[in-house]
Design a protein around this motif. Sequence first.
Motif, PDB file in Angstrom:
ATOM      1  N   ASP A 140     -18.390  29.569  11.860  1.00 51.07           N
ATOM      2  CA  ASP A 140     -19.770  29.803  11.456  1.00 51.07           C
ATOM      3  C   ASP A 140     -20.319  28.616  10.664  1.00 51.07           C
ATOM      4  O   ASP A 140     -19.569  27.845  10.058  1.00 51.07           O
ATOM      5  CB  ASP A 140     -19.861  31.082  10.634  1.00 51.07           C
ATOM      6  N   VAL A 141     -21.651  28.505  10.686  1.00 57.61           N
ATOM      7  CA  VAL A 141     -22.325  27.331  10.136  1.00 57.61           C
ATOM      8  C   VAL A 141     -23.213  27.748   8.975  1.00 57.61           C
ATOM      9  O   VAL A 141     -24.261  28.362   9.174  1.00 57.61           O
ATOM     10  CB  VAL A 141     -23.193  26.646  11.214  1.00 57.61           C
ATOM     11  N   PRO A 142     -22.818  27.456   7.730  1.00 56.31           N
ATOM     12  CA  PRO A 142     -23.722  27.721   6.606  1.00 56.31           C
ATOM     13  C   PRO A 142     -24.791  26.641   6.537  1.00 56.31           C
ATOM     14  O   PRO A 142     -24.537  25.483   6.845  1.00 56.31           O
ATOM     15  CB  PRO A 142     -22.791  27.663   5.391  1.00 56.31           C
ATOM     16  N   ILE A 143     -25.984  27.032   6.140  1.00 56.28           N
ATOM     17  CA  ILE A 143     -27.077  26.054   6.064  1.00 56.28           C
ATOM     18  C   ILE A 143     -28.034  26.465   4.955  1.00 56.28           C
ATOM     19  O   ILE A 143     -28.323  27.649   4.778  1.00 56.28           O
ATOM     20  CB  ILE A 143     -27.817  25.938   7.417  1.00 56.28           C
ATOM     21  N   GLY A 144     -28.485  25.471   4.209  1.00 53.26           N
ATOM     22  CA  GLY A 144     -29.456  25.713   3.154  1.00 53.26           C
ATOM     23  C   GLY A 144     -30.510  24.631   3.163  1.00 53.26           C
ATOM     24  O   GLY A 144     -30.327  23.546   3.722  1.00 53.26           O
ATOM     25  N   GLU A 145     -31.628  24.900   2.499  1.00 49.30           N
ATOM     26  CA  GLU A 145     -32.741  23.953   2.539  1.00 49.30           C
ATOM     27  C   GLU A 145     -32.382  22.626   1.872  1.00 49.30           C
ATOM     28  O   GLU A 145     -32.844  21.570   2.290  1.00 49.30           O
ATOM     29  CB  GLU A 145     -33.978  24.559   1.870  1.00 49.30           C
ATOM     30  N   ASP A 146     -31.519  22.678   0.835  1.00 47.76           N
ATOM     31  CA  ASP A 146     -31.121  21.432   0.176  1.00 47.76           C
ATOM     32  C   ASP A 146     -30.437  20.484   1.154  1.00 47.76           C
ATOM     33  O   ASP A 146     -30.577  19.256   1.054  1.00 47.76           O
ATOM     34  CB  ASP A 146     -30.174  21.728  -0.997  1.00 47.76           C
ATOM     35  N   TRP A 147     -29.691  21.068   2.096  1.00 51.75           N
ATOM     36  CA  TRP A 147     -28.977  20.248   3.075  1.00 51.75           C
ATOM     37  C   TRP A 147     -29.961  19.613   4.063  1.00 51.75           C
ATOM     38  O   TRP A 147     -29.763  18.478   4.496  1.00 51.75           O
ATOM     39  CB  TRP A 147     -27.929  21.088   3.806  1.00 51.75           C
ATOM     40  N   VAL A 148     -30.998  20.361   4.412  1.00 48.27           N
ATOM     41  CA  VAL A 148     -32.029  19.807   5.306  1.00 48.27           C
ATOM     42  C   VAL A 148     -32.759  18.673   4.600  1.00 48.27           C
ATOM     43  O   VAL A 148     -33.061  17.642   5.195  1.00 48.27           O
ATOM     44  CB  VAL A 148     -33.019  20.905   5.752  1.00 48.27           C
ATOM     45  N   GLN A 149     -33.026  18.861   3.311  1.00 48.16           N
ATOM     46  CA  GLN A 149     -33.675  17.807   2.547  1.00 48.16           C
ATOM     47  C   GLN A 149     -32.804  16.551   2.497  1.00 48.16           C
ATOM     48  O   GLN A 149     -33.302  15.426   2.598  1.00 48.16           O
ATOM     49  CB  GLN A 149     -33.971  18.303   1.133  1.00 48.16           C
ATOM     50  N   ALA A 150     -31.484  16.744   2.355  1.00 47.71           N
ATOM     51  CA  ALA A 150     -30.570  15.598   2.356  1.00 47.71           C
ATOM     52  C   ALA A 150     -30.608  14.875   3.699  1.00 47.71           C
ATOM     53  O   ALA A 150     -30.544  13.636   3.754  1.00 47.71           O
ATOM     54  CB  ALA A 150     -29.156  16.067   2.049  1.00 47.71           C
ATOM     55  N   SER A 151     -30.727  15.625   4.786  1.00 49.94           N
ATOM     56  CA  SER A 151     -30.821  14.996   6.106  1.00 49.94           C
ATOM     57  C   SER A 151     -32.134  14.251   6.266  1.00 49.94           C
ATOM     58  O   SER A 151     -32.190  13.200   6.910  1.00 49.94           O
ATOM     59  CB  SER A 151     -30.681  16.062   7.208  1.00 49.94           C
ATOM     60  N   ARG A 152     -33.203  14.788   5.658  1.00 50.48           N
ATOM     61  CA  ARG A 152     -34.483  14.061   5.661  1.00 50.48           C
ATOM     62  C   ARG A 152     -34.329  12.739   4.908  1.00 50.48           C
ATOM     63  O   ARG A 152     -34.848  11.693   5.324  1.00 50.48           O
ATOM     64  CB  ARG A 152     -35.558  14.943   5.017  1.00 50.48           C
ATOM     65  N   ASN A 153     -33.579  12.772   3.810  1.00 49.33           N
ATOM     66  CA  ASN A 153     -33.333  11.547   3.052  1.00 49.33           C
ATOM     67  C   ASN A 153     -32.563  10.529   3.885  1.00 49.33           C
ATOM     68  O   ASN A 153     -32.777   9.318   3.768  1.00 49.33           O
ATOM     69  CB  ASN A 153     -32.556  11.865   1.776  1.00 49.33           C
ATOM     70  N   PHE A 154     -31.658  11.035   4.715  1.00 47.48           N
ATOM     71  CA  PHE A 154     -30.901  10.145   5.596  1.00 47.48           C
ATOM     72  C   PHE A 154     -31.840   9.470   6.591  1.00 47.48           C
ATOM     73  O   PHE A 154     -31.748   8.259   6.842  1.00 47.48           O
ATOM     74  CB  PHE A 154     -29.816  10.941   6.320  1.00 47.48           C
ATOM     75  N   ALA A 155     -32.759  10.254   7.175  1.00 46.81           N
ATOM     76  CA  ALA A 155     -33.739   9.670   8.103  1.00 46.81           C
ATOM     77  C   ALA A 155     -34.575   8.609   7.401  1.00 46.81           C
ATOM     78  O   ALA A 155     -34.861   7.539   7.953  1.00 46.81           O
ATOM     79  CB  ALA A 155     -34.631  10.768   8.687  1.00 46.81           C
ATOM     80  N   ASN A 156     -34.972   8.886   6.154  1.00 43.90           N
ATOM     81  CA  ASN A 156     -35.734   7.898   5.387  1.00 43.90           C
ATOM     82  C   ASN A 156     -34.911   6.643   5.124  1.00 43.90           C
ATOM     83  O   ASN A 156     -35.429   5.519   5.141  1.00 43.90           O
ATOM     84  CB  ASN A 156     -36.191   8.505   4.058  1.00 43.90           C
ATOM     85  N   LYS A 157     -33.624   6.832   4.848  1.00 47.91           N
ATOM     86  CA  LYS A 157     -32.743   5.692   4.593  1.00 47.91           C
ATOM     87  C   LYS A 157     -32.652   4.798   5.837  1.00 47.91           C
ATOM     88  O   LYS A 157     -32.719   3.567   5.746  1.00 47.91           O
ATOM     89  CB  LYS A 157     -31.354   6.202   4.216  1.00 47.91           C
ATOM     90  N   ILE A 158     -32.495   5.434   7.009  1.00 45.43           N
ATOM     91  CA  ILE A 158     -32.458   4.668   8.262  1.00 45.43           C
ATOM     92  C   ILE A 158     -33.758   3.878   8.435  1.00 45.43           C
ATOM     93  O   ILE A 158     -33.757   2.699   8.807  1.00 45.43           O
ATOM     94  CB  ILE A 158     -32.250   5.613   9.473  1.00 45.43           C
TER      95      ILE A 158
END
Length: 873
Positions: free
Chosen positions: A566-584
């Motif tokens: 199973d895959v746990p997911i929270g909004e903080d993790w999505v925000q971190a992925s957005r930060n990764f896109a910004n970093k790229i």
Amino acid sequence: MTENAQTPSAPNSELPTQYAPAEVEGKLYERWVERGYFTADAASEKPPYTIVIPPPNVTGSLHLGHAFQHTLMDALTRRKRMQGYEALWLPGMDHAGIATQNKVEQQLAEEGKSRHDLGREEFVERVWQWKEEYGGKILGQMRRLGDGVDWSRERFTMDEGLSNAVQTIFKKLYDDELIYRAERIINWCPRCLTAISDIEVEYQEDAGELVSIKYGEGEDTLVVATTRAETMLGDTAIAVHPDDERYKHLVGKLIKLPLTDRSIPVVADTHVDPEFGTGCVKVTPAHDPNDFAIGQRHGLPNMTIMDEHGVITVHGPFLGLDRFEARSAVVGALREQGRIVAEKRPYQHSVGHCSRCRTTIEPRLSLQWWVKVETLAKAAGDAVRDGRVAIHPQEMEKRYFDWVDNLNDWCISRQLWWGHRIPVWYGPDGEVVCVGPDDEAPTGEGWTQDTDVLDTWFSSGLWPFSTLGWPQKTPDLAKFYSTDVLVTGHDIIFFWVARMMMFGLYAMDGEVPFKTIALTGLVRDERGKKMSKSFGNVVDPLDWMDKYGSDAVRFTLAKGANPGTDVPIGEDWVQASRNFANKIWNATRFALMNGATVEGALPAPEEMSATDRWILSRLNKTVAQVDSYYEDFQFSKLSEALYHFAWDEVFDWYVELSKTTFFAGGAGAKVSGRVLGEVLDTTLRLLHPVVPFVTETLWTTLTGGESLVVAEWPKDSGFRDDAAEAEIENLQAVVTEVRRFRADQGLQPGQKVPARLDLAGTPLAAHEAAIRQLLRLQPEGDSFSATATLPVAGATVALDLSGTIDVAAERKRLSKDLAAAEKEKQQAEAKLGNEAFIAKAPDNVVDKIKGRLAKAEADIARLTAQLDALPAA
């Protein structure tokens, strides 16, 4: 690494200062579709790669479970397309018989009507109108997510071609005597008013009652316990075990059935467990599957006591009562007669509920259509056992075998109007005619078609081949069947996977419907809790896409995708992925501003710096690693590998180390600019299947290429430079250790400190400028006096911290931490030295204490070194 697969136009170095997903994603997706990138060509000579989408319900909207599986399927097909395969990801929807009919019936109820007011034909037409107006919302949402599906091949389980396939296979199964009609116990939903299959029943613990009832009189008395007292009105026997000495004298006798004027026999049957309860079982053949089997063995009559709404139909005081009302009334009447021996409330027991409306299921004797599954299920099991189909992860095979090896005949008829109507006609003289799609249906007085429709899972079981044109021998069927991978949740391995296996092998003469079944887990909230409206933790992925972009949602889901779990997911993790896109985005923008390019051949290794050779060596290892993870469906590992390579090695180390080279200009800057272009080109290609939008925007700007969708997938060139990797690892060790020391001393990251670097005789001498820049180290001046010396990786860094820290306060703080570490070490050693404790403690507890000891020892060494490095008071 790979050469550009397309002839690039001139690269564009202009990028906005910030990445705005909403301004990019929709336009990019429509461009991809308009250019036909996702449209597969059956006439192509490329090797095929096929995935059929698990068809979502026409009534549904995109939820996180859809987004999760679609992300994985899209990543697989995008990568294969880039690898040169003719990739087909085929979309479509399921007609969702019960759910869709319920939607339209609710709509009619608001108008004060029922489907019976319209009649069957008009009602079905009304459902089609609803489908056109409201259905298919999820298809637009799939575009938002970036699904690279072939929209030209979109299918619907009720479209003409798929309806033809359903009728064809029904006729074939009927002619092969694998479909039959029989009266059996089925799962009946009094709310949906239809039979449902075993796998559509969800069991949960309910607080019911257990009532023990006395049957018979005097010496001919038996006690039975039941959770459904109302069903005693339909009892036709009492069963005991043939070897139970307590009741042998009663076998064959008739005993009085309470509350009725009937007497029922006592029968001996091995189904009864003499050790359970009183060893007596009431037998209600028309309302329990086990009782039905006992009744068949003993020739007992079947008494149906309820109608389709769960209302009692037996004449007497309980006539017209709902089943639950009747339960209380029957127990009350038995109590008045003194026949209640014991009552237990609440009594927790497992009760079946309709998976769609949550109504308690009523086992009911009914005339239905069935598929004889024995030979079909054996073929489905054999295909996995002999390796023609792989289940991933392999440990899930056991669940699959537990199902197909013990599969009961499948009830396929449903008492609905929306769906594929059973193609069987009944004549005035008892004739039964099954009609195929090319046959003429019987006409004339007295001929009627069966009123039931087929289970929705019957048509979706044909999905891998019916969507490709079966039963016609189409170019699509020849090119794209068998499909390559089925990506689906482990929760529907029984609902859907087994059905497709059985029908695919049967219809396609033993050719499997898919070569690999990649099972995923379920998406849960960040605490691992199931998402449910009642828990208030359901998330609409579209909200997150609006806020953070589709790439961020996709990357978060892929990072959590360990096979079968199973895959746990929270909004903080999505925000971190957005930060990764910004970093790229920011790193690529910096690279473009500083001469990064893909033009021209890569310089020879001897023209490159150690930093250049290091990053190219790491790049090729990452390509190989990502390829390996893709082949093993390790989406979490490949996403983590790409994240750490891109963020840590490319952006945090290579780009930072290269700044001094870029600022110096000259030949070195040109070489590093070409290397950086190559690294970004390849990294963006690797990331594209998971985060397609931001990578497309950056890659086309960097390279001038047409589109990453049709670009070539990177290949490992085999380039390795272990010496360069060791050199940069030493550099990283120096920088990391000094940064940690600075932090421990309370220095601000930007605070400049005089330092002397002793790098002579080491490869690090060539990196002194970069090391100083990264660590904010100034050259030593005339007044330099080393207050701390750090030996690391063969080099020595001497720092002058005079005036920058309160030495006394720092010594006090470090001494306190050292004392705590030494105490922790003593406690851990004491426990590990206690033989009695070690003998009893679980291995994981012992390992935890060993870990504490190792950490304490490391802390002691570190703190001692820091104290020694402080200047004298």
